[in-house]
Design a protein around this motif. Structure first.
Motif, PDB file in Angstrom:
ATOM      1  N   LEU A 241      32.173  38.187  31.801  1.00  0.00           N
ATOM      2  CA  LEU A 241      33.032  37.199  31.147  1.00  0.00           C
ATOM      3  C   LEU A 241      34.431  37.761  30.911  1.00  0.00           C
ATOM      4  N   GLU A 242      34.507  39.000  30.463  1.00  0.00           N
ATOM      5  CA  GLU A 242      35.820  39.597  30.188  1.00  0.00           C
ATOM      6  C   GLU A 242      36.643  39.711  31.463  1.00  0.00           C
ATOM      7  N   ALA A 243      35.997  40.064  32.574  1.00  0.00           N
ATOM      8  CA  ALA A 243      36.721  40.195  33.842  1.00  0.00           C
ATOM      9  C   ALA A 243      37.213  38.840  34.344  1.00  0.00           C
ATOM     10  N   PHE A 244      36.353  37.823  34.344  1.00  0.00           N
ATOM     11  CA  PHE A 244      36.740  36.527  34.883  1.00  0.00           C
ATOM     12  C   PHE A 244      37.714  35.797  33.959  1.00  0.00           C
ATOM     13  N   ALA A 245      37.638  36.049  32.668  1.00  0.00           N
ATOM     14  CA  ALA A 245      38.573  35.404  31.748  1.00  0.00           C
ATOM     15  C   ALA A 245      40.015  35.840  32.008  1.00  0.00           C
ATOM     16  N   LYS A 246      40.192  37.010  32.601  1.00  0.00           N
ATOM     17  CA  LYS A 246      41.527  37.528  32.909  1.00  0.00           C
ATOM     18  C   LYS A 246      42.081  36.967  34.215  1.00  0.00           C
ATOM     19  N   HIS A 247      41.249  36.231  34.969  1.00  0.00           N
ATOM     20  CA  HIS A 247      41.660  35.748  36.290  1.00  0.00           C
ATOM     21  C   HIS A 247      41.319  34.266  36.437  1.00  0.00           C
ATOM     22  N   PRO A 248      42.188  33.383  36.004  1.00  0.00           N
ATOM     23  CA  PRO A 248      41.896  31.942  36.068  1.00  0.00           C
ATOM     24  C   PRO A 248      41.706  31.415  37.487  1.00  0.00           C
ATOM     25  N   SER A 346      31.748  48.237  34.425  1.00  0.00           N
ATOM     26  CA  SER A 346      32.951  48.133  33.612  1.00  0.00           C
ATOM     27  C   SER A 346      33.719  46.882  34.009  1.00  0.00           C
ATOM     28  N   VAL A 347      34.580  46.433  33.114  1.00  0.00           N
ATOM     29  CA  VAL A 347      35.408  45.261  33.389  1.00  0.00           C
ATOM     30  C   VAL A 347      36.333  45.542  34.570  1.00  0.00           C
ATOM     31  N   SER A 348      36.951  46.705  34.590  1.00  0.00           N
ATOM     32  CA  SER A 348      37.908  47.031  35.657  1.00  0.00           C
ATOM     33  C   SER A 348      37.231  47.105  37.027  1.00  0.00           C
ATOM     34  N   GLU A 349      36.000  47.640  37.068  1.00  0.00           N
ATOM     35  CA  GLU A 349      35.291  47.726  38.344  1.00  0.00           C
ATOM     36  C   GLU A 349      34.908  46.335  38.848  1.00  0.00           C
ATOM     37  N   ILE A 350      34.513  45.454  37.953  1.00  0.00           N
ATOM     38  CA  ILE A 350      34.217  44.076  38.371  1.00  0.00           C
ATOM     39  C   ILE A 350      35.484  43.416  38.908  1.00  0.00           C
ATOM     40  N   GLU A 351      36.593  43.576  38.230  1.00  0.00           N
ATOM     41  CA  GLU A 351      37.851  43.004  38.712  1.00  0.00           C
ATOM     42  C   GLU A 351      38.191  43.522  40.103  1.00  0.00           C
TER      43      GLU A 351
END
Length: 403
Positions: A241-248, A346-351
């Motif tokens: 959720l944190e990763a996708f919330a940063k990328h609309p 991690s959030v960064s790795e998912i991004e």
């Protein structure tokens, strides 16, 4: 003595003649007899509600555990065993018969053996449907600690802690065989000194009514899917959720039982309910029309789970024809060059990995999906599971001169 106990005592001799519903109600146990000769008796601690049901029963259209338990019961009946089946959460059942085998899918095996009339004569089979208990529990706690670092002043209670962690060493000494749902990665969560007792088997995917064809693998919507049961943090929904919330620009669908975790909903209400590119669907049966409609819009799924045996959810989504972004802890071995593993949770790795996958051409994605779907439809089929589990059971019976 209560009326229920009087009835139970009187009917015990005739238990196997009673309807299955009566056996479950009065005995918390189902007793089934083989059709032909009797060569022994086994106690199975797994899924009580599915024991003795026909294979086409509606119950088997959902999670695969009840079906697998039902088949294990059938295998032993076919080999001439009287089968007593209880539910794995039954903490009060005390063995009264002289069993040849006790087959249990949790650490309850230790408790059952402690009360068995002739424990020295019993063949002890542990069916592990998770990684080692120690690894399972510590992995969830580690993920929660990471969450609380990112979101201080919040609280989240563990959802998937297994009991009996402190007796795992005694369990490994006690059992004669362990049949493990898992790959080498999952097996390696157990001490090497225990590996000689382990036989690995596959898992079965949930029944599906729709498989994507080659023309449907990369739809124009190109949406993503997170699809798991309970234990949202253990399953990596927080970092997803944190990763996708940063990328609309990335569309995420969340399917699961998140509403059963009010502490998680409290922390991630904004991401789940107020973020335009993230949509929560609650629970969906993977064989349902609603699930099929959703799958048609998706091209990939994400599974950043911290610990599994082999994930039924991952097996199911691979069969549908979605591109996989997985942790190695899903217990799934992908074909070489097809699909993507996360290097870390991690959030960064998912991004980073989602961005890389989004840049792949439709041809690249289709080439990889063709391989992963084909592998999953064979590897996680009921036929493959039957062959492996029946082979294990026959091995045990032969080694102990029971067939």
């Amino acid at each position: 003595m209560s009326i229920k106990k009087l009835i139970r005592k009187h009917l015990y001799r005739y238990q196997h003649h009673l309807p299955l519903s009566w056996q479950r109600r009065f005995f918390k146990c189902v007793t089934l007899y083989p059709r032909d000769r009797i060569c022994g008796r086994i106690l199975i601690s797994y899924a009580l509600t599915s024991a003795g049901l026909p294979e086409n029963h509606p119950m088997f259209a959902y999670h695969t555990g009840p079906w697998e338990s039902n088949q294990i019961v059938s295998f032993f009946l076919g080999h001439g065993f009287i089968v007593d089946c209880i539910h794995y959460t039954n903490r009060s059942f005390a063995p009264e018969e002289n069993y040849d085998i006790i087959f249990a899918c949790t650490g309850e095996l230790y408790r059952l053996m402690a009360m068995a009339p002739q424990p020295e004569k019993i063949i002890k089979i542990w069916h592990s449907v998770i990684s080692s208990v120690e690894h399972n529990n510590s992995a969830e706690i580690a993920r929660i600690k990471e969450l609380l670092k990112r979101r201080p002043n919040t609280l989240y209670f563990p959802k998937r802690q297994e009991p009996h962690e402190r007796i795992q060493d005694q369990m490994m000494d006690l059992v004669d065989y362990c049949v493990l749902i898992g790959n080498q990665h999952v097996q390696d969560t157990f001490p090497k000194s225990f590996h000689h007792k382990i036989t690995r088997v596959t898992v079965t995917a949930s029944p599906l009514s729709y498989f994507k064809s080659a023309a449907e693998w990369v739809p124009p919507e190109k949406e993503w899917l997170w699809f798991f049961g309970n234990g949202a943090v253990r399953k990596g929904l927080d970092i997803t959720l944190e990763a996708f919330a940063k990328h609309p620009e990335w569309k995420l669908n969340v399917v699961g039982l998140v509403d059963q975790e009010p502490d998680f909903m409290k922390i991630y209400r904004r991401e789940l309910l107020e973020t335009p590119n993230i949509r929560w669907h609650s629970y969906l049966n993977p064989g349902s029309t609603k699930f099929n409609v959703l799958i048609r819009r998706c091209f990939a799924f994400i599974a950043p789970t911290a610990t599994e045996s082999i994930s039924t959810a991952v097996a199911t989504l691979l069969q549908t024809g979605l591109y996989p972004l997985l942790s190695t802890d899903t217990g799934v071995d992908l074909p070489s060059g097809a699909g993507t593993y996360l290097a870390e949770l991690s959030v960064s790795e998912i991004e980073r990995q989602v961005a890389r996958i989004e840049q792949k051409s439709a041809l690249e994605l289709a080439t990889e999906i063709r391989q992963t779907q084909a592998l999953a439809r064979e590897r996680f089929s009921r036929e493959t599971w039957r062959r492996e589990m029946d082979g294990f059971i026959k091995k045990v019976l032969r080694e102990n001169n029971l067939i």
